[in-house]
Design a protein around this motif. Structure first.
Motif, PDB file in Angstrom:
ATOM      1  N   UNK A 374     -12.917  21.773  91.864  1.00  0.00           N
ATOM      2  CA  UNK A 374     -14.249  21.225  92.096  1.00  0.00           C
ATOM      3  C   UNK A 374     -14.320  20.660  93.506  1.00  0.00           C
ATOM      4  N   UNK A 375     -15.304  21.125  94.280  1.00  0.00           N
ATOM      5  CA  UNK A 375     -15.445  20.687  95.673  1.00  0.00           C
ATOM      6  C   UNK A 375     -16.206  19.366  95.775  1.00  0.00           C
ATOM      7  N   UNK A 376     -17.004  19.065  94.753  1.00  0.00           N
ATOM      8  CA  UNK A 376     -17.777  17.822  94.717  1.00  0.00           C
ATOM      9  C   UNK A 376     -17.826  17.308  93.280  1.00  0.00           C
ATOM     10  N   UNK A 377     -18.245  16.078  93.102  1.00  0.00           N
ATOM     11  CA  UNK A 377     -18.497  15.571  91.753  1.00  0.00           C
ATOM     12  C   UNK A 377     -19.652  16.362  91.144  1.00  0.00           C
ATOM     13  N   UNK A 378     -19.495  16.768  89.877  1.00  0.00           N
ATOM     14  CA  UNK A 378     -20.526  17.588  89.254  1.00  0.00           C
ATOM     15  C   UNK A 378     -20.445  17.416  87.740  1.00  0.00           C
ATOM     16  N   UNK A 379     -21.229  18.211  87.026  1.00  0.00           N
ATOM     17  CA  UNK A 379     -21.142  18.248  85.564  1.00  0.00           C
ATOM     18  C   UNK A 379     -21.106  19.699  85.108  1.00  0.00           C
ATOM     19  N   UNK A 380     -20.532  19.919  83.948  1.00  0.00           N
ATOM     20  CA  UNK A 380     -20.483  21.252  83.351  1.00  0.00           C
ATOM     21  C   UNK A 380     -20.723  21.107  81.851  1.00  0.00           C
ATOM     22  N   UNK A 381     -21.813  21.678  81.381  1.00  0.00           N
ATOM     23  CA  UNK A 381     -22.236  21.565  79.983  1.00  0.00           C
ATOM     24  C   UNK A 381     -22.267  20.101  79.524  1.00  0.00           C
ATOM     25  N   UNK A 382     -22.713  19.228  80.424  1.00  0.00           N
ATOM     26  CA  UNK A 382     -22.872  17.823  80.077  1.00  0.00           C
ATOM     27  C   UNK A 382     -21.656  16.951  80.321  1.00  0.00           C
TER      28      UNK A 382
END
Length: 494
Positions: A374-382
Motif C-alpha cells: 500500500x502506497x498510502x493509507x486506504x480502505x479495502x471492502x471497508x
C-alpha cells in the motif's frame, strides 16, 4: 529504575502491536512478537501449500484476512474475484514491499522491475518493454526464435528416448525456454546440455523452491540472521543470489569488452548505451547494478512460470491419456505432421488452447500475485489498509471458485469450449494478474507455452514408464508451484 522503564516501554509497544483494531481485517489472533507465524505454519503443515492455507483462511474469515507476521508490516490476504479485481486495479496498492529479503536479492537495495515501484519502476519497465520490442519481443521474429528452440527441444527429446525414460525433461525444457529470451537479452543461445547454465538454473530452482511469497523468516524476524544465519536460510540464500549475480555480471563484462558504440546486438548493449547517455545525471536510475537486477528479473520471471506450466501440461497429459489423444487428433487434423505450429493457427486449435487453459487454472503455478504494498493509507471492502501494509491477491481462490466453475477440482478442458466448438476465454482465469503490475512478459509466456506444447505434442505421445506411480498433480510448493518430478517416455508419433 531506568531498566524497569525501558522494559515497560518495550512491553507496552509489544502489546500495542499485538492488538487488532476494529478496522483491521479479521484473522487469527496470534501471539505477541511472532504474531501469526505459528498459525500460518500450522495451516501450511496441514494443507502442504501456502496458497491452500490462504484459501482456508478465506473460508473462515472472509475475502479480506489480516495477518501479523513477526515485526514486519501486516500482510493482507485478498481472496475472491471481486476483492482481487478491486485490489489489483487500484494504483494505491501498486507498490512493492521494502523488506530485508527484497533488498538482499538485488545487492542490498531494491532494484530491477519485479520488486521496485514509483519512478524507478516506471522508468525501468518502460525501457525494458521498448527495447525488447525493438529486438522482436512479441512479433514474428520472436515467434521464429521460439520455434527454433522448440524444434531443438524435440530433437533432443528424440535422442534421449533411445536411452530409456527421460528423467530431466523439465531441466532441458528450462534451457529451451530461456534461450529465446536470452537471445533478446544477451544475443546468444545455449546448448541444451550447457553445464554452466544448468548450474545457474539449478540455483534459480533452489531459490524458488525454498522461498515463499510471505518473504519467510528473514522478512518476519530479520534480526535472526545475526543469531542463526544457517538455520534461517540466510547463508545459503545469500550464496545462491551471489552466484547468480556473478553469472550475470560476467555476461555484462563480456558485452563491455566486445561492444561497438552505435551498434546494438541485444538488450544489454542498449542498456549500456543508456547508462553512458545518462552518466552525468544525478537522478538517473540506470547503472550497472540496475542492469544486473533487471536481467536477473527477466531471467527468473521469464523462465520459472513458463517452464513450470509446460511441465504441468506434460504431467497432466501423461495421466489424462484421453485428453492427450484428443489434442493429437486436433493437431493431426489442422497441421498434420509437417506444418510447423504457428500463432496464426492458434484459433484453429481450440481443444489445445482449452487444455492449456485448464492446466493453467488447476496447476496455479503462480497461485498468488507477487506481493503488493500500500502506497498510502486506504480502505479495502471497508477495512483499513495502512501505508506499507503488504497485500497478496489469492489467484487460486478465483481459479478454484466452486460457484463459478461448478466442479473446479475436475480436469475438464471442455469448460473452455462453446457449443460451436470454439475456444472461449474466461475472465475468471487470471494467471498473469491484473492492473498496472500485470506480468510484463504475458505475451511471450503465452506464445512460448502454446508453441512449445504444440511442437511437443505434434511429435510425441508422452506416457509414464511401466510401473511408474501416478504423479501427485498438485505439484511442489515454493514461491511458485512446480510440477512433480517424474520420468516420462516420449513415443515418436508417425
Amino acid at each position: 529504575m531506568w531498566f524497569i522503564i525501558v522494559c515497560l516501554v518495550i512491553l507496552t509497544k509489544i502489546l500495542y502491536d499485538w492488538r487488532r483494531p476494529s478496522t483491521f481485517p479479521p484473522g487469527p489472533r496470534g501471539l505477541p512478537i511472532v504474531g501469526n507465524i505459528l498459525d500460518v505454519k500450522r495451516l501450511v503443515d496441514e494443507t502442504k501449500f501456502y496458497s491452500h492455507a490462504w484459501c482456508r483462511l478465506a473460508d473462515i474469515y472472509g475475502p479480506i484476512v489480516g495477518l501479523k507476521l513477526g515485526i514486519a508490516e501486516p500482510m493482507i490476504i485478498v481472496s475472491g474475484k471481486d476483492a482481487v479485481i478491486e485490489m489489483m486495479s487500484r494504483p494505491q496498492f501498486d507498490g512493492r514491499p521494502n523488506g530485508f529479503i527484497h533488498k538482499l536479492r538485488t545487492g542490498g537495495k531494491r532494484r530491477g522491475v519485479l520488486f521496485t515501484d514509483g519512478d524507478i519502476w516506471r522508468d525501468q519497465r518502460r525501457f525494458v518493454l521498448k527495447t525488447l520490442k525493438e529486438f522482436g519481443f512479441g512479433n514474428v521474429t520472436m515467434e521464429d526464435i521460439i520455434l527454433n528452440d522448440a524444434i531443438s527441444l524435440t530433437s533432443t527429446i528424440e535422442s534421449l528416448t533411445k536411452l530409456g525414460p527421460i528423467t530431466n525433461l523439465y531441466n532441458i525444457t528450462s534451457i529451451a525456454v530461456l534461450n529465446n529470451l536470452w537471445t533478446l537479452v544477451a544475443g546468444t543461445q545455449f546448448d541444451l546440455d550447457n553445464s554452466k547454465l544448468t548450474e545457474i538454473l539449478s540455483v534459480v530452482n533452489e531459490i524458488t523452491r525454498n522461498t515463499n511469497v510471505t518473504g519467510g523468516i528473514l522478512t518476519h524476524l530479520p534480526f535472526l540472521r545475526y543469531i542463526t544465519p544457517g538455520l534461517t536460510g540466510f547463508t545459503a540464500l545469500n550464496q545462491k543470489w551471489t552466484r547468480m549475480w556473478q553469472f550475470i555480471r560476467t555476461e555484462i563484462m563480456k558485452h563491455k569488452q566486445t561492444r561497438t558504440h552505435g551498434e546494438f546486438r541485444d538488450f544489454i548493449d542498449v542498456y549500456l548505451a543508456e547508462m553512458d547517455k545518462q552518466s552525468n545525471s544525478s537522478i538517473s536510475s540506470f547503472d550497472e547494478e540496475q542492469l544486473i537486477s533487471v536481467v536477473k528479473d527477466l531471467f527468473t520471471a521469464g523462465v520459472e512460470t513458463t517452464k513450470n506450466t509446460i511441465g504441468f501440461i506434460i504431467t497432466y497429459l501423461v495421466v489424462k491419456q484421453d485428453v492427450q489423444r484428443k489434442v493429437h487428433e486436433e493437431i493431426d487434423r489442422v497441421l498434420g505432421t509437417e506444418i510447423l505450429p504457428r500463432i496464426v493457427y492458434k484459433n484453429r486449435l481450440p481443444y489445445l488452447n482449452a487444455t492449456i487453459a485448464e492446466v493453467t487454472r488447476l496447476a496455479n503455478v503462480g497461485p498468488t500475485s507477487i506481493p503488493h504494498r500500500a502506497m498510502t493509507d486506504s480502505t479495502l471492502l471497508g477495512y483499513e489498509i495502512k501505508k506499507n501494509y503488504t497485500l497478496l491477491a489469492n489467484l487460486r481462490s478465483v481459479h478454484m471458485d466452486e460457484q463459478h466453475w461448478g466442479d473446479p477440482k475436475e480436469f475438464r478442458p471442455e469448460r473452455f469450449i462453446n457449443d460451436k466448438g470454439e475456444y472461449i476465454e474466461d475472465p475468471w482465469l487470471i494467471p498473469f494478474g491484473l492492473g498496472h503490475r500485470k506480468c510484463l512478459g504475458e505475451i511471450l509466456a503465452k506464445n512460448n507455452i502454446f508453441l512449445f506444447t504444440a511442437c511437443l505434442l505434434q511429435k510425441f505421445q508422452f506416457v509414464l514408464p511401466l510401473g511408474h506411480p501416478n504423479p501427485i498433480l498438485e505439484g511442489v510448493d515454493g514461491f511458485t508451484i512446480a510440477p512433480p518430478h517424474l520420468s516420462v517416455v516420449a513415443i515418436k508419433r508417425k
